[in-house]
Motif scaffolding. Structure first.
Motif, short mmCIF file in Angstrom:
data_model
loop_
_atom_site.label_atom_id
_atom_site.label_comp_id
_atom_site.label_asym_id
_atom_site.label_seq_id
_atom_site.Cartn_x
_atom_site.Cartn_y
_atom_site.Cartn_z
N PRO A 268 37.51 33.77 20.86
CA PRO A 268 37.29 34.49 22.12
C PRO A 268 38.17 33.95 23.24
CG PRO A 268 35.19 33.92 21.09
CD PRO A 268 36.25 33.20 20.31
N ASP A 269 38.70 34.85 24.04
CA ASP A 269 39.50 34.47 25.19
C ASP A 269 38.59 34.26 26.40
OD1 ASP A 269 41.18 35.53 27.77
OD2 ASP A 269 42.45 34.45 26.35
N ARG A 270 38.81 33.15 27.08
CA ARG A 270 37.94 32.79 28.20
C ARG A 270 37.92 33.88 29.27
NH1 ARG A 270 33.44 30.32 29.74
NH2 ARG A 270 33.43 30.08 31.98
N GLU A 271 39.07 34.47 29.57
CA GLU A 271 39.13 35.50 30.62
C GLU A 271 38.29 36.72 30.24
OE1 GLU A 271 43.13 36.45 31.50
OE2 GLU A 271 43.64 34.45 32.24
N ASP A 272 38.32 37.10 28.95
CA ASP A 272 37.52 38.24 28.51
C ASP A 272 36.02 37.95 28.63
OD1 ASP A 272 39.73 39.79 27.94
OD2 ASP A 272 39.85 39.10 25.86
N VAL A 273 35.64 36.70 28.32
CA VAL A 273 34.22 36.32 28.43
C VAL A 273 33.77 36.35 29.88
CG1 VAL A 273 32.56 34.48 28.03
CG2 VAL A 273 34.31 34.95 26.32
N VAL A 274 34.61 35.84 30.78
CA VAL A 274 34.28 35.84 32.20
C VAL A 274 34.19 37.28 32.71
CG1 VAL A 274 35.11 35.20 34.50
CG2 VAL A 274 35.27 33.56 32.62
N ARG A 275 35.08 38.14 32.26
CA ARG A 275 35.05 39.54 32.67
C ARG A 275 33.76 40.20 32.20
NH1 ARG A 275 39.13 40.97 30.12
NH2 ARG A 275 40.67 40.46 31.74
N ALA A 276 33.33 39.91 30.98
CA ALA A 276 32.07 40.46 30.47
C ALA A 276 30.88 39.98 31.30
CB ALA A 276 31.89 40.08 29.00
N LYS A 277 30.96 38.72 31.73
CA LYS A 277 29.89 38.18 32.58
C LYS A 277 29.82 38.93 33.91
CE LYS A 277 28.34 33.88 34.78
NZ LYS A 277 28.63 32.44 34.99
N ARG A 278 30.98 39.23 34.50
CA ARG A 278 31.00 39.98 35.76
C ARG A 278 30.45 41.38 35.57
NH1 ARG A 278 36.25 37.50 36.64
NH2 ARG A 278 37.23 39.43 35.89
N LEU A 279 30.80 42.01 34.45
CA LEU A 279 30.29 43.36 34.17
C LEU A 279 28.78 43.36 34.00
CD1 LEU A 279 33.03 44.60 31.68
CD2 LEU A 279 32.68 45.38 34.02
N PHE A 280 28.25 42.31 33.36
CA PHE A 280 26.80 42.23 33.21
C PHE A 280 26.13 42.02 34.57
CE2 PHE A 280 22.81 39.97 32.53
CZ PHE A 280 22.19 40.83 31.65
N ARG A 281 26.78 41.26 35.44
CA ARG A 281 26.23 41.07 36.78
C ARG A 281 26.17 42.40 37.53
NH1 ARG A 281 29.80 37.86 38.73
NH2 ARG A 281 28.84 35.93 38.02
N ASP A 282 27.21 43.23 37.34
CA ASP A 282 27.20 44.56 37.96
C ASP A 282 26.01 45.37 37.45
OD1 ASP A 282 29.51 43.83 39.23
OD2 ASP A 282 30.84 44.88 37.83
N PHE A 283 25.76 45.32 36.14
CA PHE A 283 24.64 46.06 35.57
C PHE A 283 23.31 45.51 36.07
CE2 PHE A 283 21.41 46.36 32.19
CZ PHE A 283 21.28 47.74 32.12
N ALA A 292 26.11 50.10 32.04
CA ALA A 292 25.74 49.63 30.70
C ALA A 292 26.88 49.86 29.72
CB ALA A 292 24.48 50.35 30.22
N ARG A 293 27.54 51.01 29.85
CA ARG A 293 28.68 51.30 28.97
C ARG A 293 29.80 50.29 29.21
NH1 ARG A 293 33.44 53.98 29.58
NH2 ARG A 293 34.32 54.97 27.70
N ASN A 294 30.07 49.95 30.45
CA ASN A 294 31.10 48.96 30.75
C ASN A 294 30.76 47.60 30.16
OD1 ASN A 294 32.64 50.84 32.15
ND2 ASN A 294 31.71 50.34 34.13
N VAL A 295 29.45 47.24 30.20
CA VAL A 295 29.03 45.97 29.61
C VAL A 295 29.30 45.96 28.12
CG1 VAL A 295 27.06 44.49 29.11
CG2 VAL A 295 27.32 45.48 31.38
N ARG A 296 28.93 47.05 27.44
CA ARG A 296 29.16 47.12 25.99
C ARG A 296 30.64 47.00 25.66
NH1 ARG A 296 25.30 51.31 26.32
NH2 ARG A 296 26.97 52.87 26.18
N LEU A 297 31.48 47.71 26.41
CA LEU A 297 32.91 47.63 26.16
C LEU A 297 33.46 46.24 26.47
CD1 LEU A 297 34.08 51.09 27.59
CD2 LEU A 297 33.79 50.44 25.20
N GLY A 298 32.96 45.64 27.56
CA GLY A 298 33.41 44.30 27.92
C GLY A 298 33.03 43.26 26.88
N ALA A 546 37.75 23.53 36.86
CA ALA A 546 38.01 24.67 37.73
C ALA A 546 39.48 25.09 37.69
CB ALA A 546 37.60 24.34 39.16
N ASN A 547 40.34 24.22 37.16
CA ASN A 547 41.78 24.50 37.14
C ASN A 547 42.34 24.27 35.74
OD1 ASN A 547 42.60 24.74 40.25
ND2 ASN A 547 41.13 23.07 40.05
N GLN A 548 41.68 24.84 34.75
CA GLN A 548 42.07 24.57 33.36
C GLN A 548 43.48 25.06 33.02
OE1 GLN A 548 38.59 26.29 31.27
NE2 GLN A 548 38.33 24.25 30.39
#
Length: 634
Positions: A268-283, A292-298, A546-548
């Motif tokens: 898993p790519d860290r950026e994709d995981v963080v993006r999915a976390k933001r999408l879940f926060r939106d939901f 919900a659809r965006n969360v599933r896709l993310g 914070a600066n990986q």
């Protein structure tokens, strides 16, 4: 009338509660059985049960119904295009393609993120796997080469599901390292077996459908190169690939394996995981269908196509496709002297000797020679006795053997070969059990796994710690500052700290920089220790996470300045030889404790396996605390 209704109403809940209780018990029982069948030992026992049922059916007064069932034809078509096959062929040439596709996915995973990525770790099982294909074939040809030379392929494959199920039943209780070794071996084994099926057992070739199949493979390759993360385009092309291969005359198993090899696999790519976390926060903030659809896709995008397809197909293949294959192919009519003829047939004993002696000798000898020649080493915790036990279990050919027999032989000779497969399965199981027993009793190989106990106890004077130093609950994490999923990056410790807010837990970190994969991790660890010399380890720890993406030496001094360190002392400490020695000591303690990647957690002194999200860790810790309380009361 009203009072009567009231009385009846008051008496209704009792039987309803009883019915609900019975219904819940049934649901729990069904769930328990389903969970059991999903285990490796459960799926192996399911296959045994189905094979025995097929034998009983084929030798019962209703044996004609068994034959007629699999001779029944079924067809699918669109317009003038039509595929018409018997149910037996639909199982062997249709359903089993999904099985071989799953094998291809596993091979690609092993090469991309698994044990085949490390050449030294992979070379011993590769040599053993090749030897475990060549020697059985030679033994079979020496015994049955005159009667049925075309069936030599029946002894080259190992049934992975049966192998792992038998290992769970007769192998060491802790055998995950041996399991990885055997999985790598069977990946090589299966790859060679499927290649042989596609090349040797192809009778004639239709070039136009074959050209379509080649185009489909090219399209799969291009999709992977384009980093297409949706699974639908892959699935559509694979269906076309299967149909084209089937019409070409090449056995579709080869297409299934090739397609699986072309499905991209990655961590898993860290950026994709963080993006999915933001999408879940939106939901969470706005629970709408589009969110919900965006969360599933993310979520889907954060996991490779290979892993998603593997997860979806694993249970259907293990619980439906392979058992149906066993039901369709294991039913041999042993009446009318068939069994007696089989027991005196060179074909039967050629299959038995090839699988039992050939697999055992080839894998055991290949492993021993590879280790002695210095080509590689066995996994830590795995002794040669355990390898010999796994080699004995590899004689369970079942799925591969039955498929190749159905392609190579017909009539009574095919039945004799199938009897040989069943005899070999029983003998391999017994010899494997005896070998593991000998290894345990005489060679003291009680486990075939990595260590699970923390090799160096927590030292409050040396280790970096958060929380109460005298807390009853201890969480130790081996981390890498470039690891995208370590605790500070995911926020795991914050959740644990809130849950154990009464001061009942302490959190300890130790270094495990993975230098082969993260080139800046070791230097970042030195920077954290240089900051610790000035009492600011955790400030530097947080800043590094914070600066990986910016852990080069040019940035580290800036971080030191940002948290207010004495820069001259920091520069001197960065050159101090004692700091790398401290980090190497942590790395050695990780190896001695069985940690191989990051993050690795120890709860108390026991290495945690499985998911490392906060909820899972909290649940595990709470279970340990309850068990400890029960022990104290008793």
């Amino acid at each position: 009338m009203l009072s009567t209704r009231r009385v009846r109403s008051e008496h209704r809940p009792a039987p309803k509660q009883t019915g609900d209780r019975v219904g819940k018990q049934k649901q729990d029982w069904v769930r328990l059985v389903a969970d059991r069948l999903r285990t490796e030992s459960g799926s192996a026992l399911l296959l045994v049960g189905v094979a025995v049922f097929a034998l009983l059916w084929a030798n019962s007064p209703w044996s004609e119904s068994y034959v007629h069932l699999w001779e029944t034809h079924a067809a699918v078509g669109i317009g003038d295009f039509r595929i018409d096959m018997s149910l037996h062929h639909w199982v062997n040439d249709g359903f089993m393609v999904i099985f071989f596709f799953l094998i291809g996915l596993e091979v690609r995973q092993e090469f991309a993120v698994g044990s085949l990525r490390d050449r030294r770790q992979a070379l011993v099982p590769i040599v053993a796997g090749v030897a475990g294909v060549v020697l059985p074939a030679l033994i079979y040809l020496a015994i049955a080469g005159r009667e049925a030379p075309e069936a030599w392929g029946a002894v080259i494959g190992t049934d992975t599901a049966f192998l792992l199920g038998a290992l769970a039943l007769v192998g060491p209780k802790m055998s995950s390292q041996l399991r990885v070794f055997l999985l790598t071996l069977t990946v090589v084994d299966d790859f060679l077996a499927v290649s042989i099926i596609g090349i040797v057992y192809t009778e004639s070739v239709q070039w136009m459908p074959l050209a379509v199949a080649v185009v489909c493979l090219v399209l799969l390759f291009l999709l992977a190169r384009a980093n297409e993360w949706r699974s639908t385009p892959y699935i559509v092309i694979i269906v076309v690939l299967w149909a084209a291969t089937l019409l070409s005359g090449v056995h579709p198993s080869l297409a299934g394996m090739a397609a699986g090899l072309l499905i991209p696999a990655s961590d898993p790519d860290r950026e994709d995981v963080v993006r999915a976390k933001r999408l879940f926060r939106d939901f969470w903030q706005s629970p709408r269908a589009d969110a919900a659809r965006n969360v599933r896709l993310g979520l889907a995008k954060s996991i490779s196509v290979n892993e998603r397809l593997h997860e979806v197909l694993l249970s259907p293949v293990a619980l439906f496709i392979v058992p149906v294959f066993a039901l369709a192919n294991a039913g041999v009519d042993l009446r009318g002297g068939m069994l007696g003829n089989a027991l005196t047939s060179p074909v039967t004993w050629g299959v038995v000797a090839g699988l039992v002696l050939g697999k055992f000798g080839g894998i055991a000898l290949g492993s021993w020679i590879a280790v002695r020649a210095g080509l590689g080493s066995l996994p830590q915790g795995v002794g040669m006795g355990s390898v010999f036990g796994g080699a004995a279990l590899s004689g369970i050919g079942f799925t591969m053997s039955l498929l190749i027999i159905s392609l190579a032989l017909e009539g009574e000779v095919a039945g004799q070969a199938i009897v040989g497969v069943f005899i070999a399965m029983v003998l391999s199981w017994v010899i494997g059990w005896l070998t593991f027993t000998f290894a345990r009793v005489k060679m003291n190989e009680t486990t075939a796994d990595l260590p699970t106990t923390l090799s160096r106890p927590v030292d409050p004077e040396r280790d970096h710690m958060l929380g109460d130093p005298d807390a009853q609950v201890t969480i130790v994490e081996y981390l890498d500052f470039e690891c995208p999923f370590c605790a500070r990056a995911t926020g795991m410790w914050q959740d644990l700290g809130e849950h154990f807010s009464d001061g009942g837990a302490r959190y300890v970190v130790r270094h495990l920089p993975l230098e082969d994969y993260h080139p800046h991790a070791f230097q970042a660890a030195i920077a954290s220790e240089a900051a610790a010399n000035q009492g600011k380890f955790w400030e530097m720890h947080n800043l590094l996470f914070a600066n990986q993406e910016r852990l080069d030496a040019q940035y580290l001094r800036g971080y030191a300045e940002e948290i207010g360190l004495d820069l001259e002392r920091f520069d001197a400490d960065m050159l101090d030889e004692t700091l790398p020695q401290r980090i190497r000591a942590d790395m050695q303690s990780a190896i001695d404790s069985g940690a191989r990647g990051t993050p690795t957690f120890f709860l108390g002194e026991t290495r945690h396996s499985g998911a490392h999200d906060a909820r899972t860790l909290i649940a595990t810790i709470e279970a340990q605390r309850k068990e400890l309380a029960i022990r104290r009361r008793s």
